[in-house]
Structures are given as C-alpha cells and as structure tokens.
Write a protein that holds these residues in place. Structure first.
Motif, short mmCIF file in Angstrom:
data_model
loop_
_atom_site.label_atom_id
_atom_site.label_comp_id
_atom_site.label_asym_id
_atom_site.label_seq_id
_atom_site.Cartn_x
_atom_site.Cartn_y
_atom_site.Cartn_z
N GLY A 55 0.95 -1.56 -0.03
CA GLY A 55 0.28 0.31 0.13
C GLY A 55 0.59 1.15 -0.11
N VAL A 56 1.92 1.44 0.50
CA VAL A 56 3.02 2.58 1.09
C VAL A 56 3.36 2.56 -0.95
CG1 VAL A 56 5.29 3.12 2.05
CG2 VAL A 56 3.26 2.35 3.20
N VAL A 59 0.70 4.16 -2.85
CA VAL A 59 0.40 5.39 -3.28
C VAL A 59 2.07 6.42 -2.99
CG1 VAL A 59 0.68 7.09 -1.13
CG2 VAL A 59 -0.82 4.83 -1.01
N LEU A 60 2.93 6.12 -3.05
CA LEU A 60 4.23 6.83 -3.47
C LEU A 60 5.07 6.82 -4.77
CD1 LEU A 60 6.87 5.54 -0.58
CD2 LEU A 60 5.60 7.86 -1.11
N GLY A 61 4.16 5.18 -4.99
CA GLY A 61 4.56 5.40 -6.74
C GLY A 61 3.92 5.24 -7.54
N GLY A 62 2.37 5.65 -7.36
CA GLY A 62 0.75 5.47 -8.33
C GLY A 62 0.70 4.40 -9.26
N LEU A 63 1.56 3.73 -8.68
CA LEU A 63 1.74 2.19 -9.62
C LEU A 63 0.26 0.75 -9.31
CD1 LEU A 63 5.19 0.51 -8.71
CD2 LEU A 63 4.13 2.15 -10.46
N ARG A 64 -0.24 0.41 -10.29
CA ARG A 64 -0.73 -0.79 -10.28
C ARG A 64 -0.77 -1.46 -8.85
NH1 ARG A 64 -5.28 1.13 -12.35
NH2 ARG A 64 -6.28 -0.84 -13.29
N PRO A 65 -2.19 -2.45 -8.26
CA PRO A 65 -1.78 -3.34 -7.06
C PRO A 65 -1.09 -4.59 -7.73
CG PRO A 65 -3.95 -2.03 -7.24
CD PRO A 65 -3.12 -1.86 -8.87
N HIS A 66 -0.62 -4.61 -8.72
CA HIS A 66 0.14 -5.66 -8.71
C HIS A 66 1.29 -5.58 -8.91
CE1 HIS A 66 -0.99 -4.58 -13.02
NE2 HIS A 66 -0.02 -4.70 -12.86
N GLN A 89 10.69 -1.89 7.68
CA GLN A 89 10.93 -0.42 7.10
C GLN A 89 10.49 0.11 7.10
OE1 GLN A 89 15.08 -1.29 6.41
NE2 GLN A 89 15.59 -2.53 8.06
N LEU A 90 9.55 -0.37 5.83
CA LEU A 90 8.76 0.73 5.21
C LEU A 90 7.81 1.28 5.80
CD1 LEU A 90 8.52 -0.40 1.71
CD2 LEU A 90 9.55 1.89 2.10
N VAL A 91 6.92 0.37 6.45
CA VAL A 91 5.72 0.55 7.38
C VAL A 91 6.33 1.25 8.80
CG1 VAL A 91 3.91 -0.61 8.95
CG2 VAL A 91 3.94 -1.56 6.22
N ASP A 92 7.00 0.87 9.53
CA ASP A 92 7.75 1.56 10.29
C ASP A 92 7.97 3.38 9.93
OD1 ASP A 92 7.33 -0.46 12.07
OD2 ASP A 92 9.72 -1.24 12.03
N ARG A 93 8.87 3.04 9.07
CA ARG A 93 8.80 4.65 8.27
C ARG A 93 8.19 5.40 7.67
NH1 ARG A 93 14.74 5.23 9.97
NH2 ARG A 93 15.09 3.42 11.37
N GLU A 108 13.25 4.19 -5.14
CA GLU A 108 12.70 4.86 -6.32
C GLU A 108 13.62 3.95 -7.62
OE1 GLU A 108 15.32 8.39 -5.02
OE2 GLU A 108 13.96 9.10 -3.65
N THR A 109 14.48 2.95 -7.29
CA THR A 109 14.40 2.96 -9.02
C THR A 109 13.85 1.76 -8.78
OG1 THR A 109 17.37 2.78 -7.61
CG2 THR A 109 16.78 1.39 -9.29
N ALA A 110 13.19 1.31 -7.76
CA ALA A 110 12.14 -0.08 -8.16
C ALA A 110 10.99 0.35 -8.88
CB ALA A 110 12.41 -1.20 -7.27
N MET A 111 10.78 1.86 -8.24
CA MET A 111 9.50 2.01 -8.56
C MET A 111 9.88 2.54 -10.12
SD MET A 111 7.35 4.02 -5.62
CE MET A 111 8.76 5.25 -5.21
#
Length: 129
Positions: A55-56, A59-66, A89-93, A108-111
């Motif tokens: 989910g994070v 929201v950050l990447g504007g990507l589709r759920p899959h 770590q993503l959820v905690d931060r 950032e690279t993966a998105m």
C-alpha cells in the motif's frame, strides 16, 4: 474417542512420567502443535506487513496493485534483505517519510523501473485516437 490423561509429578504440564509411555508422545504432539501455531501467527503478521508495505509503495509510486510485490522483490534483490524486513522498515518509516537510505534508493529505482516497464507494455491512449 479414547482420551489419555497423563498423571503428573509436578505442576508442569510436561512433567516426566516414565510409567506412562503414551504421555511422551502426547507431549511431543502438543509441542509440535504449539510450534506450528507460532509459525502460523508469525506468517499472518508478516503477510499483514507486506500488504501494508505494498500500500505504501502504491501511494508513493502511483502504481497498480499487482506491481507492489514486484517492487518489494526488486528492493529485496538490490538490498540483500528479505521482503518481510523491507516491508517492516517501509511501514515503520511511512509516518516519518524517512526510510533508511539503502531502502529509499532501492524503492525509488524499483518504482522507476516498474513505471517504465508499464509504459512500454501499454500504448499511449492518445496515440490510439
């Protein structure tokens, strides 16, 4: 159903009772079941964190759920961390918006790569008109 009750020498449910050999098997089965319950509980928590991290990412990447799990897996390859650790770590931060630097860079690279792959896969709708 034949129920076996193990007499006990102490207050412990696993007290040694040598006179009743069936009790050892029962204790072993209870121990195995408790271990399995613990593993299932850990799995549920881990999956919940992964879902929240997806989910994070969405929201950050504007990507589709899959694409969320694809990004997590790419981050795992880049950082050498397992997906549940990255997810945690993503959820905690997410609240502070300051993930660790290696996680931020991998995210950032993966998105960016996922977005690029998505635009190559689908033609621009304006060009179809």
């Amino acid at each position: 159903m034949n129920t076996m009750v193990c007499p006990q020498k102490s207050n412990s449910p696993f007290a040694e009772v040598s006179a009743f050999p069936g009790c050892a098997a029962l204790r072993s089965e209870v121990t195995a079941l408790r271990r399995e319950i613990g593993q299932l509980q850990d799995s549920v928590v881990s999956q919940a964190l992964i879902d929240q991290a997806i989910g994070v990412i969405l929201v950050l990447g504007g990507l589709r759920p899959h694409h969320g799990i694809e990004v997590l897996m790419a981050m795992s390859e880049r950082t050498g961390l397992v997906v549940p650790v990255i997810a945690e770590q993503l959820v905690d931060r997410a609240v502070t918006r300051q993930p660790p630097e290696d996680i931020r860079q991998a995210l950032e690279t993966a998105m960016a790569e996922t977005r690029s792959a998505c635009t190559r896969s689908f033609p621009d709708l304006d060009s179809l008109a």
